[in-house]
Design an enzyme around this catalytic site. Structure first.
Site, PDB file in Angstrom:
ATOM      1  N   TRP A  50      13.234 -27.145 -43.884  1.00 13.03           N
ATOM      2  CA  TRP A  50      12.065 -26.254 -44.011  1.00 13.03           C
ATOM      3  C   TRP A  50      11.679 -26.695 -45.160  1.00 13.03           C
ATOM      4  O   TRP A  50      10.978 -27.150 -45.249  1.00 13.03           O
ATOM      5  CB  TRP A  50      12.792 -24.897 -43.486  1.00 13.03           C
ATOM      6  N   ARG A  65      20.236 -28.198 -56.332  1.00 13.55           N
ATOM      7  CA  ARG A  65      21.191 -28.843 -56.837  1.00 13.55           C
ATOM      8  C   ARG A  65      22.038 -29.842 -56.960  1.00 13.55           C
ATOM      9  O   ARG A  65      21.721 -30.512 -56.087  1.00 13.55           O
ATOM     10  CB  ARG A  65      22.653 -27.859 -56.127  1.00 13.55           C
ATOM     11  N   LYS A 117      13.660 -16.137 -43.836  1.00 12.44           N
ATOM     12  CA  LYS A 117      13.943 -15.016 -42.970  1.00 12.44           C
ATOM     13  C   LYS A 117      15.114 -14.559 -43.303  1.00 12.44           C
ATOM     14  O   LYS A 117      16.202 -14.880 -42.396  1.00 12.44           O
ATOM     15  CB  LYS A 117      13.385 -15.575 -41.316  1.00 12.44           C
ATOM     16  N   GLY A 175       6.540 -17.173 -40.128  1.00 14.63           N
ATOM     17  CA  GLY A 175       5.881 -17.158 -38.684  1.00 14.63           C
ATOM     18  C   GLY A 175       6.480 -18.439 -37.922  1.00 14.63           C
ATOM     19  O   GLY A 175       7.453 -19.357 -38.264  1.00 14.63           O
ATOM     20  N   LYS A 183      13.738 -10.902 -35.206  1.00 11.16           N
ATOM     21  CA  LYS A 183      13.773 -12.472 -34.441  1.00 11.16           C
ATOM     22  C   LYS A 183      14.877 -13.503 -34.897  1.00 11.16           C
ATOM     23  O   LYS A 183      15.173 -13.680 -33.235  1.00 11.16           O
ATOM     24  CB  LYS A 183      12.444 -13.494 -35.291  1.00 11.16           C
ATOM     25  N   ASP A 199       6.949 -15.363 -32.979  1.00  9.68           N
ATOM     26  CA  ASP A 199       8.067 -16.279 -33.465  1.00  9.68           C
ATOM     27  C   ASP A 199       8.643 -16.442 -32.182  1.00  9.68           C
ATOM     28  O   ASP A 199       9.942 -17.618 -32.346  1.00  9.68           O
ATOM     29  CB  ASP A 199       8.499 -16.130 -34.876  1.00  9.68           C
ATOM     30  N   SER A 252      15.603 -24.427 -32.261  1.00 12.22           N
ATOM     31  CA  SER A 252      16.295 -22.815 -32.790  1.00 12.22           C
ATOM     32  C   SER A 252      17.828 -23.060 -33.508  1.00 12.22           C
ATOM     33  O   SER A 252      18.761 -23.215 -32.421  1.00 12.22           O
ATOM     34  CB  SER A 252      16.134 -21.573 -32.148  1.00 12.22           C
ATOM     35  N   ASN A 312      19.662 -20.629 -34.595  1.00 14.26           N
ATOM     36  CA  ASN A 312      20.291 -19.271 -33.865  1.00 14.26           C
ATOM     37  C   ASN A 312      20.019 -19.520 -32.683  1.00 14.26           C
ATOM     38  O   ASN A 312      21.315 -18.530 -32.387  1.00 14.26           O
ATOM     39  CB  ASN A 312      19.474 -18.242 -34.649  1.00 14.26           C
ATOM     40  N   GLU A 369      21.024 -17.604 -39.619  1.00 17.31           N
ATOM     41  CA  GLU A 369      20.907 -16.895 -40.756  1.00 17.31           C
ATOM     42  C   GLU A 369      20.787 -15.160 -39.578  1.00 17.31           C
ATOM     43  O   GLU A 369      20.870 -14.368 -40.407  1.00 17.31           O
ATOM     44  CB  GLU A 369      18.751 -16.853 -40.700  1.00 17.31           C
TER      45      GLU A 369
END
Length: 319
Positions: A11, A32, A103, A131, A186, A238, A248, A250, A268
């Site tokens: 992202w 880094r 998020k 979003g 979410k 979302d 996705s 997750n 996450e």
């Protein structure tokens, strides 16, 4: 405008491209020196998904990267935010706008990410940009809607005006607490959705979406936010990108977990479920979906039994 993007994951790299190519700002991508992803990007300008423009600036000096920018986009793992902010001083961030494009909630404390920023940089202008939207879709030119929220309208307008384009249409958020909690939660719903996919119970996703939104809305309201925020872009809006999309992390983590397949990307929602249960206890709100996900991930309970019991065995009024 000079913009620094901190974070060279999927992202963060997209945001560097978007800010430079779609919004026409001068962009520095910070990473880094020890990061393999950062070294690859600096050397080749691509991660195999996003190709950065040749004029992109790269820096592994956090202080210089922040000093050179008027706006600083932060896109890193939520649990790393406190450590990332530690070297920065209020003086060097004065007059700058920090935009959190991430998020999550801090798992050890349950704090929202803007609260973590405020502890280190109490006078900074801070906004969240959350979003739906996946890098793969944006790169194909498929637009989406997202939301920007902050404590003040002036900061929201500053961010929206800086980053609006035909690819992303922004809405002004009206509930910073609700949008932060909703955006984080979410991801937990996404893990539950993946578990249902892995158990061949995909048809239960409708119930998951309905009950998940109600559950998160109750928590937001108990915390002092607006329950309706759970039905906005940060959370329910979302779901398509989190509950159904093959992109996705997750959702894929949840599916792989119940099938016993190792998953090596950032999900996450794993630390977020711990934070949500902490908040549920603090505000005395029942969070049955979060409790079910936690029971499977951290309690070693059987996913099929837990999720089937969650959706198929309760007799109660819907609302």
């Amino acid at each position: 405008m000079n913009v620094t993007v901190c974070g060279c994951g999927r992202w963060g790299t997209f945001l560097a491209w978007y800010t430079a190519v779609q919004c026409h700002h001068t962009v520095t991508l910070y990473g880094r020196e020890t990061s393999v992803h950062f070294q690859q990007l600096r050397r080749t300008h691509t991660n195999g998904l996003v190709t950065l423009p040749e004029k992109m600036n790269f820096s592994s000096d956090l202080h210089n990267a922040v000093e050179s920018a008027q706006m600083v986009i932060i896109s890193i793992g939520a649990q790393n935010l406190r450590g990332f902010l530690q070297p920065l001083s209020p003086e060097e961030c004065a007059g700058k706008t920090l935009v959190l494009c991430m998020k999550g909630l801090e798992s050890d404390t349950g704090l929202r990410l803007t609260q973590v920023v405020r502890e280190h940089l109490p006078d900074a202008d801070v906004a969240v940009w959350v979003g739906p939207g996946h890098v793969q879709d944006f790169l194909q030119g498929i637009p989406n809607c997202m939301v920007v929220d902050s404590d003040t309208q002036a900061v929201k307008e500053r961010v929206v005006h800086a980053f609006s384009s035909p690819l992303i249409r922004f809405y002004y958020g009206e509930d910073l607490l609700g949008n932060e909690v909703g955006a984080a939660a979410k991801n937990v719903i996404g893990i539950a959705a993946g578990m249902l996919d892995g158990l061949n119970k995909t048809a239960l996703k409708g119930a998951l979406m309905s009950r998940g939104t109600r559950e998160v809305g109750r928590l937001i309201q108990a915390m002092g936010g607006k329950e309706i925020s759970a039905y906005g872009l940060a959370h329910l809006g979302d779901y398509e990108a989190t509950v159904f999309s093959r992109y996705s992390h997750n959702r894929q983590f949840g599916e792989d977990f119940v099938r016993g397949i190792p998953y090596d990307k950032l999900a996450e929602g794993v630390p977020t479920v711990t934070a949500l249960l902490r908040l549920g206890s603090q505000y005395r709100v029942e969070l049955p979906i979060c409790q079910a996900v936690d029971a499977v991930l951290n309690g070693g309970q059987d996913a099929n039994k837990v999720l089937s019991g969650l959706f198929l065995r309760s007799l109660k009024m819907e609302f």
